[in-house]
Design a protein around this motif. Sequence first.
Motif, short mmCIF file in Angstrom:
data_model
loop_
_atom_site.label_atom_id
_atom_site.label_comp_id
_atom_site.label_asym_id
_atom_site.label_seq_id
_atom_site.Cartn_x
_atom_site.Cartn_y
_atom_site.Cartn_z
N GLY A 145 43.99 35.12 51.55
CA GLY A 145 44.08 35.99 52.72
C GLY A 145 43.41 37.33 52.48
N THR A 146 44.02 38.16 51.64
CA THR A 146 43.44 39.45 51.25
C THR A 146 43.68 39.63 49.76
OG1 THR A 146 45.49 40.71 51.62
CG2 THR A 146 44.01 40.44 53.51
N GLY A 147 43.12 40.71 49.21
CA GLY A 147 43.34 41.01 47.80
C GLY A 147 42.48 40.17 46.88
N VAL A 148 42.80 40.23 45.58
CA VAL A 148 42.00 39.53 44.57
C VAL A 148 42.91 38.67 43.69
CG1 VAL A 148 40.21 41.30 44.51
CG2 VAL A 148 42.17 41.50 42.98
N SER A 149 42.33 37.64 43.08
CA SER A 149 43.06 36.77 42.19
C SER A 149 43.51 37.53 40.95
CB SER A 149 42.20 35.58 41.78
OG SER A 149 42.86 34.79 40.81
N LYS A 150 44.67 37.16 40.42
CA LYS A 150 45.20 37.81 39.22
C LYS A 150 44.78 37.08 37.95
CE LYS A 150 47.31 40.32 42.26
NZ LYS A 150 47.02 39.57 43.48
N LEU A 190 55.45 28.27 46.91
CA LEU A 190 54.15 28.61 47.47
C LEU A 190 53.57 29.76 46.67
CD1 LEU A 190 55.10 28.80 51.27
CD2 LEU A 190 53.71 26.99 50.25
N ASP A 191 52.25 29.77 46.47
CA ASP A 191 51.61 30.96 45.93
C ASP A 191 51.62 32.04 47.00
OD1 ASP A 191 51.09 29.87 43.47
OD2 ASP A 191 49.03 29.25 43.95
N GLY A 192 51.68 33.29 46.57
CA GLY A 192 51.80 34.39 47.51
C GLY A 192 50.49 34.87 48.12
N ASP A 193 49.36 34.23 47.77
CA ASP A 193 48.06 34.70 48.25
C ASP A 193 47.63 34.06 49.57
OD1 ASP A 193 47.48 32.13 47.45
OD2 ASP A 193 46.21 32.71 45.76
N GLY A 194 48.46 33.16 50.10
CA GLY A 194 48.15 32.55 51.39
C GLY A 194 47.28 31.31 51.30
N GLN A 195 46.90 30.88 50.09
CA GLN A 195 46.03 29.71 49.98
C GLN A 195 46.78 28.40 50.23
OE1 GLN A 195 43.57 30.95 46.18
NE2 GLN A 195 42.28 29.77 47.55
N ASN A 196 48.07 28.39 49.97
CA ASN A 196 48.90 27.22 50.31
C ASN A 196 49.33 27.31 51.77
OD1 ASN A 196 50.47 27.75 47.15
ND2 ASN A 196 48.82 26.33 47.55
N ASP A 197 49.39 26.18 52.44
CA ASP A 197 49.74 26.13 53.86
C ASP A 197 51.21 25.72 54.02
OD1 ASP A 197 49.92 25.78 56.58
OD2 ASP A 197 48.12 24.55 56.75
N PRO A 198 52.06 26.61 54.52
CA PRO A 198 53.48 26.25 54.73
C PRO A 198 53.68 25.04 55.64
CG PRO A 198 53.19 28.62 54.87
CD PRO A 198 51.81 28.03 54.84
N ALA A 199 52.70 24.74 56.48
CA ALA A 199 52.80 23.58 57.36
C ALA A 199 52.87 22.28 56.57
CB ALA A 199 51.62 23.54 58.33
N ASP A 200 52.51 22.31 55.29
CA ASP A 200 52.61 21.12 54.46
C ASP A 200 54.04 20.85 53.98
OD1 ASP A 200 49.96 19.98 54.23
OD2 ASP A 200 49.37 21.75 53.10
N ILE A 201 54.91 21.84 54.06
CA ILE A 201 56.28 21.65 53.55
C ILE A 201 57.02 20.54 54.30
CG2 ILE A 201 58.53 22.73 53.14
CD1 ILE A 201 57.09 25.36 52.67
N GLY A 259 49.05 42.71 51.57
CA GLY A 259 48.43 42.25 52.81
C GLY A 259 48.73 40.82 53.18
N ASN A 260 49.22 40.03 52.24
CA ASN A 260 49.47 38.61 52.50
C ASN A 260 50.92 38.29 52.83
OD1 ASN A 260 46.78 37.61 52.03
ND2 ASN A 260 47.10 37.98 49.84
N VAL A 261 51.81 39.26 52.65
CA VAL A 261 53.25 39.01 52.80
C VAL A 261 53.62 38.62 54.23
CG1 VAL A 261 55.49 40.16 52.84
CG2 VAL A 261 54.03 40.37 50.83
N ALA A 262 53.31 39.46 55.19
CA ALA A 262 53.75 39.21 56.57
C ALA A 262 53.18 37.93 57.15
CB ALA A 262 53.41 40.41 57.46
N PRO A 263 51.87 37.67 57.03
CA PRO A 263 51.35 36.42 57.59
C PRO A 263 52.00 35.18 56.99
CG PRO A 263 49.54 37.91 57.06
CD PRO A 263 50.78 38.52 56.47
N LEU A 264 52.25 35.19 55.68
CA LEU A 264 52.82 34.00 55.03
C LEU A 264 54.27 33.80 55.43
CD1 LEU A 264 52.25 31.64 53.19
CD2 LEU A 264 52.90 33.08 51.23
#
Length: 241
Positions: free
Chosen positions: A204-209, A94-105, A18-23
């Motif tokens: 974004g979605t899902g659970v921490s590993k 970037l972590d794949g869970d969406g918690q990192n903001d690509p705008a920081d790159i 669920g986090n792939v496309a938005p990221l």
Amino acid sequence: MTPALPLSVVVPVYNEEGNVAPLVREIIKALRGVIDFEIVYVDDCSKDGTVAALQALKTEAPELRIVRHVTNSGQSTATRNGVRAARGAWIATLDGDGQNDPADIPNLLQKRAASAHDVKLFAGWRVQRKDTGSKRWASKIANAIRSRMLRDSTPDTGCGIKLFEREAFLELPYFDHMHRYLPALMQRAGWTTVSVPVNHRARGTGVSKYNNLNRALVGISDLRGVSWLIKRSRITRIEEL
């Protein structure tokens, strides 16, 4: 090998359908027109639809490449294999869970442009974390212990967003969970590291590993190992006569 691009964005993922496309779309929005880049997703043998979601993005994201582990091997291995496959001289992770903001790159890239040549790692620093209270406290304690043992002058080594030179990274000693100790390992190799405040978001979605217990148990052994590596290192500058 001469790098074909100035930047590769490496994203290790495991069951993040669920986090792939938005990221991916956020990465493209942040970097298109700023720098030539590629996105290297490393799927760590996901059991859900992560790979299918990535493949569906190929048409709208020609920058996207997909590498897949045949067996589940962990985040450090996924990161390293992504860096090895990357064609960029510098790597942003970037972590794949969406918690990192690509705008920081782009901000990290600007910081690199203004820094000395010997700075090979720009580490994200989550000054306002969006995690649970227990996770924040566990991280605070772990960072304090790590800082005391390794003296790496880094307030937050667990942040997934980092910018580093590909060649310098691949010269580091490899071991499982090494991604948590990159500042100390880079400094051991004779390079300088800088911490940069970055944005942090809720998953974004899902659970921490991961959970606090398994992080702590692995961390004790890793800290002792990295401490040993630092004590046994010798850095010698050379000159050609």
